[in-house]
Design a protein around this motif. Structure first.
Motif, PDB file in Angstrom:
ATOM      1  N   ILE A 224       0.870  -1.174   0.000  1.00 21.91           N
ATOM      2  CA  ILE A 224       0.000   0.000   0.000  1.00 21.91           C
ATOM      3  C   ILE A 224       0.907   1.224   0.000  1.00 21.91           C
ATOM      4  O   ILE A 224       1.549   1.528   1.004  1.00 21.91           O
ATOM      5  N   SER A 225       0.975   1.921  -1.139  1.00 21.73           N
ATOM      6  CA  SER A 225       1.839   3.086  -1.255  1.00 21.73           C
ATOM      7  C   SER A 225       1.007   4.361  -1.125  1.00 21.73           C
ATOM      8  O   SER A 225      -0.179   4.316  -0.798  1.00 21.73           O
ATOM      9  N   MET A 226       1.628   5.503  -1.408  1.00 24.47           N
ATOM     10  CA  MET A 226       0.944   6.776  -1.226  1.00 24.47           C
ATOM     11  C   MET A 226      -0.209   6.949  -2.209  1.00 24.47           C
ATOM     12  O   MET A 226      -1.228   7.547  -1.869  1.00 24.47           O
ATOM     13  N   ARG A 227      -0.072   6.424  -3.430  1.00 21.12           N
ATOM     14  CA  ARG A 227      -1.091   6.662  -4.449  1.00 21.12           C
ATOM     15  C   ARG A 227      -1.893   5.424  -4.803  1.00 21.12           C
ATOM     16  O   ARG A 227      -3.068   5.529  -5.163  1.00 21.12           O
ATOM     17  N   SER A 228      -1.296   4.253  -4.706  1.00 24.37           N
ATOM     18  CA  SER A 228      -1.956   3.050  -5.199  1.00 24.37           C
ATOM     19  C   SER A 228      -1.620   1.855  -4.317  1.00 24.37           C
ATOM     20  O   SER A 228      -0.731   1.917  -3.468  1.00 24.37           O
ATOM     21  N   THR A 229      -2.360   0.779  -4.561  1.00 28.75           N
ATOM     22  CA  THR A 229      -2.155  -0.484  -3.858  1.00 28.75           C
ATOM     23  C   THR A 229      -1.813  -1.559  -4.879  1.00 28.75           C
ATOM     24  O   THR A 229      -2.445  -1.645  -5.932  1.00 28.75           O
ATOM     25  N   VAL A 230      -0.812  -2.365  -4.575  1.00 27.71           N
ATOM     26  CA  VAL A 230      -0.370  -3.430  -5.481  1.00 27.71           C
ATOM     27  C   VAL A 230      -0.989  -4.748  -5.020  1.00 27.71           C
ATOM     28  O   VAL A 230      -0.811  -5.152  -3.865  1.00 27.71           O
ATOM     29  N   ILE A 231      -1.722  -5.395  -5.935  1.00 28.06           N
ATOM     30  CA  ILE A 231      -2.343  -6.689  -5.671  1.00 28.06           C
ATOM     31  C   ILE A 231      -1.575  -7.752  -6.450  1.00 28.06           C
ATOM     32  O   ILE A 231      -1.414  -7.643  -7.670  1.00 28.06           O
ATOM     33  N   LYS A 232      -1.106  -8.774  -5.742  1.00 30.28           N
ATOM     34  CA  LYS A 232      -0.408  -9.893  -6.383  1.00 30.28           C
ATOM     35  C   LYS A 232      -1.397 -11.036  -6.554  1.00 30.28           C
ATOM     36  O   LYS A 232      -1.867 -11.608  -5.572  1.00 30.28           O
ATOM     37  N   THR A 233      -1.747 -11.361  -7.795  1.00 31.52           N
ATOM     38  CA  THR A 233      -2.751 -12.372  -8.059  1.00 31.52           C
ATOM     39  C   THR A 233      -2.193 -13.768  -7.821  1.00 31.52           C
ATOM     40  O   THR A 233      -0.985 -13.961  -7.634  1.00 31.52           O
ATOM     41  N   ILE A 234      -3.094 -14.748  -7.838  1.00 31.07           N
ATOM     42  CA  ILE A 234      -2.678 -16.137  -7.633  1.00 31.07           C
ATOM     43  C   ILE A 234      -1.859 -16.653  -8.811  1.00 31.07           C
ATOM     44  O   ILE A 234      -1.240 -17.717  -8.713  1.00 31.07           O
ATOM     45  N   HIS A 235      -1.857 -15.901  -9.932  1.00 30.96           N
ATOM     46  CA  HIS A 235      -1.038 -16.261 -11.095  1.00 30.96           C
ATOM     47  C   HIS A 235       0.275 -15.482 -11.106  1.00 30.96           C
ATOM     48  O   HIS A 235       0.953 -15.422 -12.131  1.00 30.96           O
ATOM     49  N   GLU A 237       0.711 -12.298 -11.017  1.00 31.14           N
ATOM     50  CA  GLU A 237       0.614 -11.048 -11.747  1.00 31.14           C
ATOM     51  C   GLU A 237       0.371  -9.915 -10.749  1.00 31.14           C
ATOM     52  O   GLU A 237      -0.338 -10.092  -9.757  1.00 31.14           O
ATOM     53  N   HIS A 238       0.940  -8.756 -11.019  1.00 28.20           N
ATOM     54  CA  HIS A 238       0.806  -7.612 -10.124  1.00 28.20           C
ATOM     55  C   HIS A 238      -0.148  -6.593 -10.748  1.00 28.20           C
ATOM     56  O   HIS A 238       0.086  -6.118 -11.865  1.00 28.20           O
ATOM     57  N   VAL A 239      -1.204  -6.290 -10.028  1.00 19.16           N
ATOM     58  CA  VAL A 239      -2.221  -5.341 -10.483  1.00 19.16           C
ATOM     59  C   VAL A 239      -2.149  -4.104  -9.603  1.00 19.16           C
ATOM     60  O   VAL A 239      -2.176  -4.209  -8.368  1.00 19.16           O
ATOM     61  N   ILE A 240      -2.044  -2.933 -10.227  1.00 23.66           N
ATOM     62  CA  ILE A 240      -1.957  -1.670  -9.497  1.00 23.66           C
ATOM     63  C   ILE A 240      -3.349  -1.039  -9.470  1.00 23.66           C
ATOM     64  O   ILE A 240      -3.928  -0.744 -10.519  1.00 23.66           O
TER      65      ILE A 240
END
Length: 368
Positions: A224-235, A237-240
């Motif tokens: 969780i950064s200042m502007r966005s959150t990084v989601i690491k999927t079960i595959h 993959e990183h989704v911002i």
């Protein structure tokens, strides 16, 4: 006004400072800097070769970090002392309020802020984890404390650097007003995501390590950064995702509150199969998975739901509770393997869709 000189005067002043620079001195300074980088490269090369040895394997990353730190701040300090007698270092470049800004003050500000940033990272990486471990704080709470500590240190460093150079903070009121207008018009999305990030860190509807579902996308909160959150999927993959999304849209958090989760395993059997026998076999599969040391819980007890009379099968649902939502896929697969084996042992048929085709007799064709 914040700036007390016109752009034309500022350009002329910078040109005067540029003319006072002794380029022979500058070239000699660049030569010394090149020598520093050469020594750094030699030391890193030796360390990289030694890292192949098991004894020195963990020395290379530590030495690399120390060399980067020493190189950066060593060059800044060397620059301040080397040009301490140079007039251009202390000549006025521009003014903010009643404070004359020089190259020396700019270097000093960069040095203070960068040192604070590096010190914050060292403390959060090597010191605070021991504190979190002692007080048994989870990963999400630890991350929140790390972020807030870093933001606090950087805010203090900026204030200290401004006051060190003699800048009156009240002189920044005009700049703050301009910044407020900019936020109201062009930076409102950035400001919204920043404030949302602060709310996420304090309110903690989601935290680092949580398993979330966003638009049918399953993943773990990685940062969780200042502007966005990084989601690491079960595959992997990183989704911002913008921080404001988590406060404005519906998000499923499987790790929020109670970590337990009910898992539903649907299965169909052929018509004519004994329903009580199917129920017994499904409960046996759940019991075997629980005894095998999986995440299936015995309390709440597993339950078999006779869901419907399907088109080609009797539809059942095995409902079990698990204590780790991150194991949904693996647990469901393990239960399917057990159900398939037990059905084969008890001669319970798993049907497939069937269709009966009825062909009516065609009328006799008149022969031409």
């Amino acid at each position: 006004m914040l700036l007390t000189i016109q752009p034309e005067e500022l350009t002329e002043r910078w040109y005067d400072v540029f003319e006072k620079i002794e380029w022979t001195e500058v070239l000699l300074f660049l030569f010394y800097v090149a020598c520093i980088f050469l020594v750094r490269a030699i030391v890193l090369g030796i360390s990289r070769r030694l890292s192949t040895n098991r004894v020195f394997r963990h020395v290379d990353p530590v030495l690399r970090s120390l060399l980067n730190w020493a190189t950066t701040y060593g060059i800044l300090l060397f620059m301040i002392f080397y040009f301490s007698n140079s007039g251009w270092m202390f000549d006025r470049l521009f003014e903010i309020g009643n404070v004359e800004i020089t190259a020396f003050l700019l270097i000093l500000v960069v040095l203070i802020v960068s040192l604070a940033n590096r010190a914050s990272k060292i403390i959060t990486r090597y010191i605070l984890p021991n504190v979190y471990q002692r007080y048994h704080l989870d990963r999400g709470m630890s991350y929140t404390f790390d972020r807030m500590f870093h933001y606090t240190v950087m805010a203090i460093a900026i204030v200290v650097s401004l006051t060190t150079v003699g800048l009156d903070l009240s002189a920044l009121t005009v700049f703050a007003g301009v910044l407020g207008v900019g936020i109201g018009f062009g930076l409102q999305n950035i400001a919204s995501n920043f404030i949302s990030g602060i709310i996420l860190l304090f309110e903690r509807p989601i935290k680092v390590g949580d398993r979330v579902i966003i638009d049918d996308l399953i993943g773990d909160v990685d940062k969780i950064s200042m502007r966005s959150t990084v989601i690491k999927t079960i595959h992997n993959e990183h989704v911002i995702v913008p921080n404001s999304y988590f406060l404005e849209e519906q998000v499923v958090n499987r790790s929020y509150g109670d970590p337990r989760m009910r898992l539903v395993v649907p299965v169909g059997v052929a018509y004519g199969t004994d329903a009580d026998k199917v129920k017994k076999v499904l409960l046996q599969a759940a019991q075997e998975e629980e005894q095998a040391g999986g995440v299936v819980l015995s309390d709440p007890v597993p339950f078999v739901n006779f869901a419907a009379f399907g088109e080609s099968s009797l539809d059942f649902e095995l409902m079990v509770w698990i204590d780790n939502s991150n194991q949904v896929i693996s647990t469901k697969s393990a239960l399917n393997f057990r159900i398939n084996r037990l059905f084969a042992e008890h001669e319970i048929e798993i049907p497939f869709p069937q269709r009966d085709l009825h062909i009516k007799s065609m009328p006799d064709m008149k022969q031409q």
